[in-house]
Design a protein around this motif. Structure first.
Motif, short mmCIF file in Angstrom:
data_model
loop_
_atom_site.label_atom_id
_atom_site.label_comp_id
_atom_site.label_asym_id
_atom_site.label_seq_id
_atom_site.Cartn_x
_atom_site.Cartn_y
_atom_site.Cartn_z
N TRP A 22 3.73 4.79 9.78
CA TRP A 22 5.01 4.79 9.08
C TRP A 22 4.97 5.78 7.92
O TRP A 22 3.91 6.10 7.37
CB TRP A 22 5.31 3.41 8.50
CG TRP A 22 5.76 2.37 9.47
CD1 TRP A 22 5.67 2.41 10.83
CD2 TRP A 22 6.35 1.12 9.12
NE1 TRP A 22 6.18 1.25 11.36
CE2 TRP A 22 6.60 0.43 10.33
CE3 TRP A 22 6.68 0.50 7.94
CZ2 TRP A 22 7.18 -0.83 10.37
CZ3 TRP A 22 7.25 -0.76 7.97
CH2 TRP A 22 7.50 -1.40 9.18
N GLU A 23 6.14 6.28 7.55
CA GLU A 23 6.28 7.09 6.33
C GLU A 23 5.72 6.29 5.15
O GLU A 23 5.93 5.08 5.05
CB GLU A 23 7.77 7.37 6.11
CG GLU A 23 8.09 8.16 4.86
CD GLU A 23 9.58 8.38 4.68
OE1 GLU A 23 9.93 9.34 3.97
OE2 GLU A 23 10.40 7.60 5.22
N ARG A 24 4.98 6.96 4.28
CA ARG A 24 4.43 6.28 3.11
C ARG A 24 5.56 5.84 2.18
O ARG A 24 6.56 6.55 2.02
CB ARG A 24 3.48 7.19 2.35
CG ARG A 24 2.27 7.62 3.14
CD ARG A 24 1.30 8.48 2.36
NE ARG A 24 1.96 9.48 1.54
CZ ARG A 24 1.40 10.07 0.49
NH1 ARG A 24 0.17 9.76 0.11
NH2 ARG A 24 2.06 10.98 -0.20
N ALA A 25 5.41 4.70 1.54
CA ALA A 25 6.44 4.17 0.64
C ALA A 25 6.71 5.14 -0.51
O ALA A 25 7.87 5.34 -0.90
CB ALA A 25 6.03 2.80 0.11
N ILE A 26 5.66 5.78 -1.04
CA ILE A 26 5.90 6.71 -2.16
C ILE A 26 6.71 7.91 -1.71
O ILE A 26 7.52 8.44 -2.49
CB ILE A 26 4.58 7.16 -2.85
CG1 ILE A 26 3.62 7.81 -1.86
CG2 ILE A 26 3.93 6.01 -3.58
CD1 ILE A 26 2.46 8.54 -2.50
N ASN B 74 0.85 -1.20 0.00
CA ASN B 74 0.00 0.00 0.00
C ASN B 74 0.88 1.25 0.00
O ASN B 74 0.90 2.00 0.98
CB ASN B 74 -0.90 0.00 1.24
CG ASN B 74 -1.77 -1.24 1.30
OD1 ASN B 74 -2.70 -1.37 0.53
ND2 ASN B 74 -1.44 -2.16 2.21
N PRO B 75 1.61 1.49 -1.10
CA PRO B 75 2.60 2.57 -1.10
C PRO B 75 2.02 3.97 -0.92
O PRO B 75 2.74 4.88 -0.48
CB PRO B 75 3.29 2.43 -2.46
CG PRO B 75 2.34 1.66 -3.31
CD PRO B 75 1.56 0.78 -2.38
N ASP B 76 0.74 4.16 -1.21
CA ASP B 76 0.14 5.49 -1.08
C ASP B 76 -0.42 5.76 0.32
O ASP B 76 -0.87 6.87 0.59
CB ASP B 76 -1.00 5.66 -2.10
CG ASP B 76 -0.49 5.64 -3.52
OD1 ASP B 76 0.62 6.14 -3.77
OD2 ASP B 76 -1.20 5.09 -4.40
#
Length: 192
Positions: A111-115, A103-105
């Motif tokens: 947590w900090e978003r992956a994107i 779920n990068p968005d």
């Protein structure tokens, strides 16, 4: 053309009472970090750039000591920000990391978003490479999750844990031009 190696820190001393960013390399981790200086192309490195987290700095210092290079620390290359949860036991961490990549968005458990982590690592690497000579190879020492996010960007593929390293102390090599072209070339982690 500048080529680069992205190397993740190897094994660390896990201590739930110490902030994750301050974890140090274990004895095994130190021994494995030294192996990076023996890679056949390591003597060609002109610069070593590290995340500001202790385990990455120690990795850079060990390799740099063997190659007589002083590492530059760039704080923007840090691991994805997981301070909202702090230390998680192994199984819980793995489940949360799976969600982070899937779920990068979205922010998983704060947590900090992956994107966002991907944009930060790509921007940080680009900033370093703008300051080096075209032919100077660079070693980056950092972390598994953001290293995987960088790899996904370089390959022009969606964020996926399928590209994650199997073990800390792994590396891949890429060309500077891939940062702008998203070449579609395949990359793979190699263990020290």
């Amino acid at each position: 053309m500048t080529w680069c190696v992205y190397l993740t820190h190897p094994e660390v001393e896990i201590d739930p009472d110490v902030p994750i960013q301050e974890w140090r390399l274990s004895e095994i981790g130190r021994d494995r970090a030294a192996l990076a200086a023996d890679l056949p192309f390591a003597k060609d490195f002109q610069r070593i750039v590290s995340s500001g987290e202790v385990k990455a700095v120690e990795t850079a210092e060990i390799v740099g000591g063997h190659l007589e290079l002083k590492p530059l620390v760039m704080k923007a290359l840090h691991e994805n920000d997981r301070s909202a949860t702090g230390y998680l036991a192994r199984e819980e961490f793995e489940r949360t990391a799976d969600q982070f990549f899937a779920n990068p968005d979205g922010s998983i458990r704060g947590w900090e978003r992956a994107i966002d982590a991907q944009m930060r690592i790509v921007t940080g690497i680009r900033a370093v490479l703008r300051s080096v000579k075209e032919e100077d190879p660079v070693l980056f020492t950092g972390h598994g999750a953001v290293g995987t996010l960088l790899m996904c960007h370089l390959m022009g593929t969606p964020i996926s844990r399928a590209h994650d390293q199997k073990r800390g102390g792994s590396w891949y090599r890429f060309d500077k031009d891939w940062l702008t072209s998203q070449s579609g070339s395949s990359l793979a982690w190699t263990e020290l």
